[in-house]
Scaffold this motif. Sequence first.
Motif, PDB file in Angstrom:
ATOM      1  N   UNK A 133       0.876  -1.181   0.000  1.00 41.33           N
ATOM      2  CA  UNK A 133       0.000   0.000   0.000  1.00 41.33           C
ATOM      3  C   UNK A 133       0.911   1.227   0.000  1.00 41.33           C
ATOM      4  N   UNK A 134       1.420   1.586  -1.171  1.00 43.44           N
ATOM      5  CA  UNK A 134       2.425   2.649  -1.279  1.00 43.44           C
ATOM      6  C   UNK A 134       1.783   4.007  -1.042  1.00 43.44           C
ATOM      7  N   UNK A 135       2.420   4.788  -0.169  1.00 44.72           N
ATOM      8  CA  UNK A 135       1.825   6.060   0.214  1.00 44.72           C
ATOM      9  C   UNK A 135       2.885   7.011   0.759  1.00 44.72           C
ATOM     10  N   UNK A 136       2.518   8.290   0.820  1.00 38.34           N
ATOM     11  CA  UNK A 136       3.270   9.307   1.536  1.00 38.34           C
ATOM     12  C   UNK A 136       2.514   9.610   2.822  1.00 38.34           C
ATOM     13  N   UNK A 137       3.240   9.780   3.921  1.00 37.85           N
ATOM     14  CA  UNK A 137       2.604  10.180   5.175  1.00 37.85           C
ATOM     15  C   UNK A 137       2.226  11.659   5.128  1.00 37.85           C
ATOM     16  N   UNK A 138       1.339  12.043   6.034  1.00 40.09           N
ATOM     17  CA  UNK A 138       0.952  13.450   6.141  1.00 40.09           C
ATOM     18  C   UNK A 138       1.998  14.268   6.880  1.00 40.09           C
ATOM     19  N   UNK A 139       2.893  13.588   7.597  1.00 40.08           N
ATOM     20  CA  UNK A 139       3.890  14.287   8.405  1.00 40.08           C
ATOM     21  C   UNK A 139       5.296  14.065   7.878  1.00 40.08           C
ATOM     22  N   UNK A 140       6.164  15.029   8.168  1.00 41.44           N
ATOM     23  CA  UNK A 140       7.525  15.008   7.633  1.00 41.44           C
ATOM     24  C   UNK A 140       8.401  13.954   8.302  1.00 41.44           C
ATOM     25  N   UNK A 141       8.149  13.683   9.571  1.00 40.92           N
ATOM     26  CA  UNK A 141       9.008  12.756  10.322  1.00 40.92           C
ATOM     27  C   UNK A 141       8.197  11.536  10.752  1.00 40.92           C
ATOM     28  N   UNK A 183       8.037   7.578  -0.596  1.00 41.61           N
ATOM     29  CA  UNK A 183       6.975   6.627  -0.878  1.00 41.61           C
ATOM     30  C   UNK A 183       7.342   5.314  -0.195  1.00 41.61           C
ATOM     31  N   UNK A 184       6.412   4.738   0.555  1.00 44.99           N
ATOM     32  CA  UNK A 184       6.762   3.548   1.321  1.00 44.99           C
ATOM     33  C   UNK A 184       5.555   2.643   1.550  1.00 44.99           C
ATOM     34  N   UNK A 185       5.858   1.414   1.931  1.00 42.26           N
ATOM     35  CA  UNK A 185       4.840   0.402   2.200  1.00 42.26           C
ATOM     36  C   UNK A 185       5.521  -0.756   2.906  1.00 42.26           C
ATOM     37  N   UNK A 186       4.728  -1.739   3.288  1.00 39.87           N
ATOM     38  CA  UNK A 186       5.335  -2.977   3.785  1.00 39.87           C
ATOM     39  C   UNK A 186       5.120  -4.082   2.765  1.00 39.87           C
ATOM     40  N   UNK A 187       6.081  -5.002   2.711  1.00 35.76           N
ATOM     41  CA  UNK A 187       5.968  -6.166   1.845  1.00 35.76           C
ATOM     42  C   UNK A 187       4.926  -7.117   2.438  1.00 35.76           C
ATOM     43  N   UNK A 188       4.604  -8.147   1.682  1.00 36.88           N
ATOM     44  CA  UNK A 188       3.638  -9.147   2.135  1.00 36.88           C
ATOM     45  C   UNK A 188       4.128  -9.794   3.422  1.00 36.88           C
ATOM     46  N   UNK A 189       3.183 -10.011   4.332  1.00 34.64           N
ATOM     47  CA  UNK A 189       3.476 -10.719   5.572  1.00 34.64           C
ATOM     48  C   UNK A 189       2.657 -12.013   5.590  1.00 34.64           C
TER      49      UNK A 189
END
Length: 249
Positions: free
Chosen positions: A110-118, A198-204
Amino acid sequence: MEPSAEAHAAQIDRKGYTVIEHYISPEQLELGRAFIKQQAATRNGEYFCIHGIEELSGTMFAGLALSTPFKDRMAQLYRLQSGREPATEEQVFPVIRCLQGRSGLKQSHFYHFDATAVTALLPLYIPTEGEHCGDLIIFPNTRHIRFNALRNVIEKAVLHNTVSQKLVAFAVRRGWLKPIRLKLVPGNLYLFSGYRSLHANDVCDPSMLRATALFHFGNPHHESALARSLLGANKRRAKLDHNGLRPVN
């Protein structure tokens, strides 16, 4: 001696992330795991997420979010990344995220950008056996911090949709895109710019438990009514204000 905030910020700029090893003690890790086990037992072995300081009241996660040294670290990283001061009333927003069962599979890639910088990520349970351990996947620093709320909304609309998500996931699986993959270690603290990366987690593996505590700070659009109305779905769903608190009626 622990590296300075400047050193951490430089590493985030250079590598996309930084790690503080053994950030919490084994005793604190066991406390956190006990809370996760307690919550997981009531969720029928399926995915769950807990948002905000009040929902986590009395836990080590709320205590960490409210601690002055932790907030100061996050605020300093925000200043170094953005060149601006965070809003005086802004608080660290904690989230517990637990992948398990078939519903947990839907949370992968679920690739996304967070709303916060940190973004600070504290792993609690991470699978170590098998192919699918829910690795953290990061495309580091793929955009700048946007102080224009409308531009941020447009960028998120382009990337935060089913078609874009599936295309990125497909390209990652085929090896056409080569992000950073991090094997998370429980007790370490991973710091990165969730807003820029841009980030997400791999399949678990659904038979395994993957649980993390996330801490968000530094919303560049803190004062934007547009950003609050179109983004921040998690907080609205949990009926929380922008600081993760329940509004007083």
